[in-house]
Each structure stands twice: as structure tokens, then as C-alpha cells.
Motif scaffolding. Structure first.
Motif, short mmCIF file in Angstrom:
data_model
loop_
_atom_site.label_atom_id
_atom_site.label_comp_id
_atom_site.label_asym_id
_atom_site.label_seq_id
_atom_site.Cartn_x
_atom_site.Cartn_y
_atom_site.Cartn_z
N LYS A 1 -14.38 -3.15 -2.13
CA LYS A 1 -14.41 -3.81 -0.61
C LYS A 1 -15.06 -5.19 0.36
O LYS A 1 -14.76 -5.57 0.96
N ALA A 2 -16.24 -5.47 -1.34
CA ALA A 2 -16.81 -6.51 -0.81
C ALA A 2 -16.26 -7.76 -1.59
O ALA A 2 -16.06 -8.56 -0.79
N GLU A 3 -14.68 -7.45 -2.70
CA GLU A 3 -14.11 -8.48 -2.94
C GLU A 3 -12.95 -8.42 -1.44
O GLU A 3 -13.46 -9.87 -1.29
N TRP B 1 0.67 -1.83 0.11
CA TRP B 1 -0.14 0.40 0.18
C TRP B 1 0.85 1.43 0.11
O TRP B 1 0.25 2.12 -0.23
N THR B 2 2.24 1.74 0.11
CA THR B 2 3.13 2.08 0.94
C THR B 2 3.56 2.33 -0.86
O THR B 2 4.10 3.75 -0.86
N GLY B 3 3.31 1.44 -1.98
CA GLY B 3 4.26 1.83 -3.04
C GLY B 3 3.19 1.67 -4.34
O GLY B 3 3.02 1.92 -5.73
N ILE C 1 -6.26 -6.99 5.67
CA ILE C 1 -7.70 -7.07 4.67
C ILE C 1 -8.24 -5.89 4.95
O ILE C 1 -8.47 -4.95 4.48
N ALA C 2 -8.35 -5.75 6.46
CA ALA C 2 -8.43 -4.22 7.57
C ALA C 2 -7.70 -2.96 6.84
O ALA C 2 -8.26 -1.89 6.41
N GLU C 3 -6.08 -3.72 6.90
CA GLU C 3 -5.09 -2.54 6.38
C GLU C 3 -5.64 -2.18 4.89
O GLU C 3 -5.86 -0.56 4.80
N ARG C 4 -6.14 -3.37 4.06
CA ARG C 4 -6.60 -3.04 2.76
C ARG C 4 -7.72 -2.54 2.71
O ARG C 4 -7.87 -0.82 1.68
N ILE C 5 -8.93 -2.36 3.26
CA ILE C 5 -9.54 -1.47 3.03
C ILE C 5 -9.42 -0.34 4.03
O ILE C 5 -9.93 0.73 3.26
N ARG C 6 -8.18 0.05 4.88
CA ARG C 6 -8.38 1.53 5.59
C ARG C 6 -7.83 2.35 4.01
O ARG C 6 -8.04 3.28 4.23
N HIS C 7 -6.69 1.38 3.29
CA HIS C 7 -5.77 2.16 2.37
C HIS C 7 -7.23 2.64 1.01
O HIS C 7 -6.89 3.44 0.61
N LEU C 8 -8.11 1.51 0.94
CA LEU C 8 -9.23 1.34 -0.21
C LEU C 8 -9.91 2.95 -0.16
O LEU C 8 -10.44 3.90 -0.40
N GLY C 9 -9.74 2.73 1.75
CA GLY C 9 -11.03 4.08 1.82
C GLY C 9 -10.13 5.52 1.92
O GLY C 9 -10.32 7.00 1.52
#
Length: 286
Positions: A279-281, A154-156, A254-262
Motif C-alpha cells: 500500500k505504501a508503494e 486485477w481480474t486475472g 492507484i485507488a483501484e489497486r489499493i482496493r483490490h489489495l485490501g
């Protein structure tokens, strides 16, 4: 040919001359180029050799070099002429006083060569073995011998790659690999898809590519990786697909990815529809 087992030792490597090949063993000392250490040793069949040269080197040395036949070595095919001279795995640097001995071995090799100028129809030098992995700037790349996986950081990773999600590419779906050295501007590893899917102009926008950066995707990790994939693509034979349930993800991941998506959504880089779908995926992977 010279006596089987004759060894010519030079800087960072030793060549052992056998009846049908040259076995190159690389040193593992701290001064040895990291690519040589990663390769360990390589057996070069006589039929993979197009020529042999001997030329003056720097500071009282001579350089014995094997010229590999076109298409015979996946490592050199992936490198596409981008390796620095000091990292060329086919160079043996020797003290100038050993020039006569080096010339003897060069002549012995030349008498064995039967290269007709044609490219090899298959790889004759073994590729680095899988599994392999390395950290690029925007992803962790891994290869198990059958499938290439890119897991985005998510950082790059660009928003385009986050939208596409982590990627898996069976070698049966690939036709080649493009490796651009991490030591040049815009270095990257890009997979070429068999279906002809056009790649974006920029590697950081292509879900089938990872980009390099300072300390990310170093030559000694990313080049053997590229060569291993290239050899697997060449050797690939269609096999029946076997369905298997995807492994469950770590909830914290998953939680970290959803946070970054947000964050991407709030910044306007992802639409409402894309946010909801992705998010659903992600939630479905729990």
C-alpha cells in the motif's frame, strides 16, 4: 537464379524471387490467417534457407515450402514448432496445375543454397518491429524495443503477481523467451532472466510471465511480440543506465489497486506486513 522480380502467387501469399532473397508478401483478405496479415511481408535471404520442398497438398493443390535454416528466423525460433500447418509463413499453396512452374522455382532456389547444416550465428530474417503490445489473460504486455512491461489486471492476475507489482524487464537482463501457444492448455509467454532466477513451475505464479486464455494473447499478436523480444535480446549490447523519474500514475488506477489489495488482505492472501508495504508503494506512485 530466375529473373529478378519473378512472382509466384498462391493462396494467401505471393513470393517474389530476387537475386539474393525471396520476398514473401501476405494478403490481407478476411480469409487470410491473421498471423500472415500481422506479418505483412518478410524478406528471406538465400543464406537463411536450408532447403526447398514441393509436395501434394489438399484438394487439388501443391505446396511449395522453404525450410528455414536453424537459428535464422526469430519468429520460427519463438514458435518452436507449435504453429499449425495453415499458419506456417513459409508455405505457399498453389493449384495443382501450377506444379511444373513451382518445381522450376524450387530447382532455381536449390541451385543457390549453400547451407552446411550449421545453425545461423545471427538472425537473418528480420523480426517483427517494436513497439508491440497485446492483452494476456492476466496482464497487458508491451514492448518498446528496449524494455518489456507487464501491467497486471486485477481480474486475472494471481496474488503472487499482485504482491510483486507491475514488472519491467530491460532486454539486457534477459537471455531468452519461452512462448507456449494460446491454442494449447496453459499457453503463456515467459521471459527467461539472464541472472538465472528460477521460475515458478506455474506461469500464473511467475511475475516474469503472462498467461493466455480464450481470446487473450492470440497467436498473431503474442508470437510476433515474442519474436521481437527474442531478436532484441540477441542484439542487445550493454549500455550505461540512464536514470529517469518514473511517470506518475493515474490516481483512479492507484485507488483501484489499493482496493483490490485490501480484498486480498481480507481474504487472507496477503499478510498484514505485505499489505502495509505494498500500500505504501502504491501511495508513493501518486
Amino acid at each position: 537464379m530466375s529473373r529478378m522480380g519473378d512472382v509466384l502467387a498462391g493462396l494467401h501469399a505471393a513470393w517474389e524471387f530476387e537475386s539474393d532473397s525471396v520476398l514473401i508478401r501476405y494478403e490481407r483478405g478476411i480469409r487470410t490467417p491473421k498471423l500472415f496479415q500481422a506479418l505483412g511481408e518478410r524478406r528471406v535471404p538465400i543464406e537463411a534457407i536450408a532447403g526447398v520442398t514441393l509436395a501434394p497438398g489438399r484438394r487439388g493443390t501443391v505446396v511449395l515450402r522453404i525450410e528455414p535454416r536453424a537459428g535464422a528466423d526469430p519468429l520460427m525460433e519463438a514458435a518452436a514448432g507449435q504453429l499449425k500447418e495453415g499458419c506456417d509463413p513459409y508455405r505457399l499453396v498453389l493449384p495443382a496445375e501450377r506444379e511444373t512452374l513451382a518445381e522450376y522455382y524450387a530447382d532455381e532456389l536449390r541451385t543457390q543454397l549453400k547451407d552446411d547444416g550449421e545453425a545461423a550465428e545471427r538472425y537473418l530474417v528480420s523480426a517483427p518491429e517494436a513497439p508491440r503490445q497485446f492483452k494476456a489473460y492476466d496482464a497487458k504486455a508491451s514492448f518498446d524495443g528496449r524494455t518489456v512491461h507487464f501491467r497486471w489486471f486485477w481480474t486475472g492476475a494471481s496474488s503472487a503477481k499482485w504482491k510483486a507489482g507491475d514488472q519491467s524487464f530491460p532486454v539486457s537482463e534477459l537471455s531468452g523467451v519461452q512462448w507456449r501457444s494460446p491454442e494449447v492448455f496453459e499457453g503463456h509467454l515467459q521471459l527467461i532472466r539472464r541472472d538465472g532466477t528460477p521460475a515458478p513451475a506455474q506461469a500464473d505464479q511467475d511475475p516474469a510471465a503472462v498467461v493466455f486464455g480464450l481470446g487473450y494473447g492470440p497467436v498473431h499478436e503474442s508470437l510476433p511480440f515474442a519474436a521481437a523480444v527474442l531478436a532484441a535480446v540477441r542484439d542487445c549490447r550493454p549500455v550505461a543506465a540512464v536514470s529517469a523519474g518514473a511517470p506518475r500514475r493515474d490516481p483512479a488506477d492507484i485507488a483501484e489497486r489499493i482496493r483490490h489489495l485490501g480484498e486480498l488482505h481480507q481474504a487472507g492472501l496477503v499478510t498484514d506486513e505485505e499489505y502495509s508495504l505494498k500500500k505504501a508503494e502504491l501511495l508513493a506512485e501518486l
